[in-house]
Design an enzyme around this catalytic site. Structure first.
Site, PDB file in Angstrom:
ATOM      1  CG  HIS A  81      -1.948  -1.075   1.161  1.00  0.00           C
ATOM      2  ND1 HIS A  81      -3.201  -0.890   0.619  1.00  0.00           N
ATOM      3  CD2 HIS A  81      -1.892  -2.384   1.532  1.00  0.00           C
ATOM      4  CE1 HIS A  81      -3.875  -2.024   0.676  1.00  0.00           C
ATOM      5  NE2 HIS A  81      -3.108  -2.948   1.231  1.00  0.00           N
ATOM      6  CG  ASP A 138       9.714   0.948   5.104  1.00  0.00           C
ATOM      7  OD1 ASP A 138       9.545   2.159   5.296  1.00  0.00           O
ATOM      8  OD2 ASP A 138       9.071   0.072   5.728  1.00  0.00           O
TER       9      ASP A 138
HETATM   10  C1  LHQ Z   1       2.124   7.125  17.223  1.00  0.00           C
HETATM   11  C2  LHQ Z   1       3.180   7.000  16.321  1.00  0.00           C
HETATM   12  C3  LHQ Z   1       3.223   5.905  15.452  1.00  0.00           C
HETATM   13  C4  LHQ Z   1       1.260   5.169  16.428  1.00  0.00           C
HETATM   14  C5  LHQ Z   1       3.468   8.791  17.445  1.00  0.00           C
HETATM   15  N1  LHQ Z   1       2.235   5.008  15.542  1.00  0.00           N
HETATM   16  N2  LHQ Z   1       1.163   6.200  17.284  1.00  0.00           N
HETATM   17  C6  LHQ Z   1       6.938  -0.194   9.018  1.00  0.00           C
HETATM   18  C7  LHQ Z   1       6.152  -1.374   9.095  1.00  0.00           C
HETATM   19  C8  LHQ Z   1       5.324  -1.780   8.055  1.00  0.00           C
HETATM   20  C9  LHQ Z   1       5.166  -1.264   6.894  1.00  0.00           C
HETATM   21  C10 LHQ Z   1       5.423   0.015   6.472  1.00  0.00           C
HETATM   22  O1  LHQ Z   1       6.492   0.747   6.897  1.00  0.00           O
HETATM   23  C11 LHQ Z   1       7.022   0.739   8.091  1.00  0.00           C
HETATM   24  C12 LHQ Z   1       7.870   1.856   8.213  1.00  0.00           C
HETATM   25  C13 LHQ Z   1       7.849   2.722   9.413  1.00  0.00           C
HETATM   26  O2  LHQ Z   1       7.397   3.811   9.304  1.00  0.00           O
HETATM   27  S1  LHQ Z   1       8.557   2.093  10.815  1.00  0.00           S
HETATM   28  C14 LHQ Z   1       8.726   3.518  11.807  1.00  0.00           C
HETATM   29  C15 LHQ Z   1       7.442   3.851  12.524  1.00  0.00           C
HETATM   30  N3  LHQ Z   1       7.556   5.068  13.260  1.00  0.00           N
HETATM   31  C16 LHQ Z   1       8.239   5.170  14.399  1.00  0.00           C
HETATM   32  O3  LHQ Z   1       8.865   4.265  14.874  1.00  0.00           O
HETATM   33  C17 LHQ Z   1       8.140   6.486  15.105  1.00  0.00           C
HETATM   34  C18 LHQ Z   1       7.343   6.355  16.371  1.00  0.00           C
HETATM   35  N4  LHQ Z   1       7.132   7.640  16.993  1.00  0.00           N
HETATM   36  C19 LHQ Z   1       8.099   8.269  17.668  1.00  0.00           C
HETATM   37  O4  LHQ Z   1       9.214   7.834  17.805  1.00  0.00           O
HETATM   38  C20 LHQ Z   1       7.719   9.582  18.288  1.00  0.00           C
HETATM   39  O5  LHQ Z   1       6.317   9.632  18.428  1.00  0.00           O
HETATM   40  C21 LHQ Z   1       8.164  10.797  17.434  1.00  0.00           C
HETATM   41  C22 LHQ Z   1       9.708  10.889  17.461  1.00  0.00           C
HETATM   42  C23 LHQ Z   1       7.687  10.683  15.997  1.00  0.00           C
HETATM   43  C24 LHQ Z   1       7.566  12.074  18.035  1.00  0.00           C
HETATM   44  O6  LHQ Z   1       7.815  12.129  19.408  1.00  0.00           O
HETATM   45  P1  LHQ Z   1       7.017  13.146  20.348  1.00  0.00           P
HETATM   46  O7  LHQ Z   1       7.022  14.481  19.691  1.00  0.00           O
HETATM   47  O8  LHQ Z   1       7.583  13.011  21.704  1.00  0.00           O
HETATM   48  O9  LHQ Z   1       5.481  12.666  20.311  1.00  0.00           O
HETATM   49  P2  LHQ Z   1       4.834  11.412  21.059  1.00  0.00           P
HETATM   50  O10 LHQ Z   1       5.746  10.243  21.000  1.00  0.00           O
HETATM   51  O11 LHQ Z   1       4.339  11.827  22.400  1.00  0.00           O
HETATM   52  O12 LHQ Z   1       3.581  11.106  20.081  1.00  0.00           O
HETATM   53  C25 LHQ Z   1       2.322  11.780  20.197  1.00  0.00           C
HETATM   54  C26 LHQ Z   1       1.212  10.746  20.110  1.00  0.00           C
HETATM   55  O13 LHQ Z   1       1.304  10.131  18.814  1.00  0.00           O
HETATM   56  C27 LHQ Z   1       1.425   9.624  21.110  1.00  0.00           C
HETATM   57  O14 LHQ Z   1       0.162   9.160  21.486  1.00  0.00           O
HETATM   58  P3  LHQ Z   1      -0.447   9.519  22.962  1.00  0.00           P
HETATM   59  O15 LHQ Z   1      -1.748   8.781  22.998  1.00  0.00           O
HETATM   60  O16 LHQ Z   1       0.551   9.044  23.960  1.00  0.00           O
HETATM   61  O17 LHQ Z   1      -0.595  11.018  22.953  1.00  0.00           O
HETATM   62  C28 LHQ Z   1       2.121   8.567  20.312  1.00  0.00           C
HETATM   63  O18 LHQ Z   1       1.928   7.284  20.792  1.00  0.00           O
HETATM   64  C29 LHQ Z   1       1.468   8.737  18.963  1.00  0.00           C
HETATM   65  N5  LHQ Z   1       2.336   8.253  17.906  1.00  0.00           N
HETATM   66  N6  LHQ Z   1       3.993   8.060  16.489  1.00  0.00           N
HETATM   67  N7  LHQ Z   1       4.182   5.743  14.534  1.00  0.00           N
END
Ligand code: LHQ
Length: 257
Positions: A81, A138
């Site tokens: 997708h 990716d």
């Molecule tokens: C999220 C996410 C998120 C869900 C923030 N999902 N809720 C992989 C597998 C399969 C196929 C396709 O491709 C991929 C490729 C990928 O993209 S793998 C990489 C996925 N992304 C990440 O690992 C990044 C995860 N997020 C983070 O590390 C942090 O959120 C960042 C650095 C982006 C931002 O940090 P902060 O500004 O401190 O924000 P936060 O962490 O507090 O996030 C705000 C809310 O958004 C929070 O929810 P909550 O209910 O606690 O307010 C997070 O859980 C949610 N969120 N990213 N990817």
């Protein structure tokens, strides 16, 4: 609605719209994005695209809640997708501006890099977050990164998964420019409108030629330039550009082929 699509004069504004999840990607969002890009390409009055995110983030990559507990094979299938969106952005015969309004992580970072001209708010960061969860970059990351910033920086970005500030991203050539947060959308919209008033056929061919160059030697690329320049030279906007120059007036491009 996972995305918002707005028709602006001669360009399409597409906004990723899951602000509460920093616009983390879902299959529905990717499919809607693909349909919006197809819609832009099919509309003769649309001559550019501007992509941005709602809220404080641009895109946090794959929604991790949606893949928790998923078998590896199904995670791979998710790319069925997402990859079409990346391919579409590169193949789209229109310039695509990306306004990175906040954090761009994982597939979200590489979605931005797949666009033609990337502006980012000073406060935005780019994170190849994949290594944090045991994945590889990716959505084209392993292709875009070394070409944009060189292998040494690409390796460190991919292996360390540290956030890169917008200004450094611009210094490194990962993106076009970092701009004041408050000016981002004004500047991005002005850029999209300017590109939309440009010689659309020639801009699309320039985009194609540059992408082809990534895999070609000089000899082959000169042939690509010859073939694509012939098409550009046959466009009405080329004739108009030359006429306008000789008549010492601004050109009035139609974007028609
Ligand atoms: C999220 C996410 C998120 C869900 C923030 N999902 N809720 C992989 C597998 C399969 C196929 C396709 O491709 C991929 C490729 C990928 O993209 S793998 C990489 C996925 N992304 C990440 O690992 C990044 C995860 N997020 C983070 O590390 C942090 O959120 C960042 C650095 C982006 C931002 O940090 P902060 O500004 O401190 O924000 P936060 O962490 O507090 O996030 C705000 C809310 O958004 C929070 O929810 P909550 O209910 O606690 O307010 C997070 O859980 C949610 N969120 N990213 N990817």
């Amino acid at each position: 609605m996972p995305i918002i699509v707005e028709a602006r004069p001669f360009y399409r504004l597409i906004t990723l719209n899951r602000a509460e999840r920093l616009n983390a990607l879902t299959v529905e969002m990717a499919d809607a994005l693909l349909a919006a890009l197809d819609g832009a390409a099919a509309d003769p009055d649309c001559r550019a695209v501007l992509l941005t995110g709602a809220g404080r983030g641009f895109c946090a990559g794959q929604d991790l809640a949606a893949i928790a507990g998923m078998p590896a094979a199904e995670i791979g299938q998710l790319l069925d997708h997402y990859d079409p969106v990346i391919r579409k952005l590169r193949a789209l015969p229109l310039p695509v501006v990306c306004a990175v309004n906040g954090v761009a992580a994982g597939a979200g970072a590489n979605l931005a890099l797949a666009c033609d001209i990337v502006l980012a708010a000073q406060s935005a960061t780019f994170v190849q977050a994949f290594a944090r969860i045991g994945l590889i970059p990716d959505c084209g990351g392993t292709w875009f990164l070394p070409r944009l910033v060189g292998m040494a920086r690409a390796r460190a970005l991919a292996l360390l998964a540290e956030p890169l500030a917008a200004e450094t991203a611009a210094e490194w050539g990962l993106i076009w420019r970092a701009v004041d947060d408050g000016r981002l959308m004004d500047e991005a919209q002005a850029l999209a409108a300017r590109l939309a008033a440009g010689p659309t056929v020639g801009l699309a061919l320039a985009k194609r030629a540059l992408d082809a160059a990534a895999a070609n030697d000089l000899d082959t690329q000169l042939d690509v330039e010859r073939d694509l320049q012939a098409k550009a030279a046959a466009s009405p906007d080329h004739a108009e550009g030359v006429r306008a120059f000789l008549e010492k007036r601004p050109p009035s491009f139609t974007g028609r082929s």
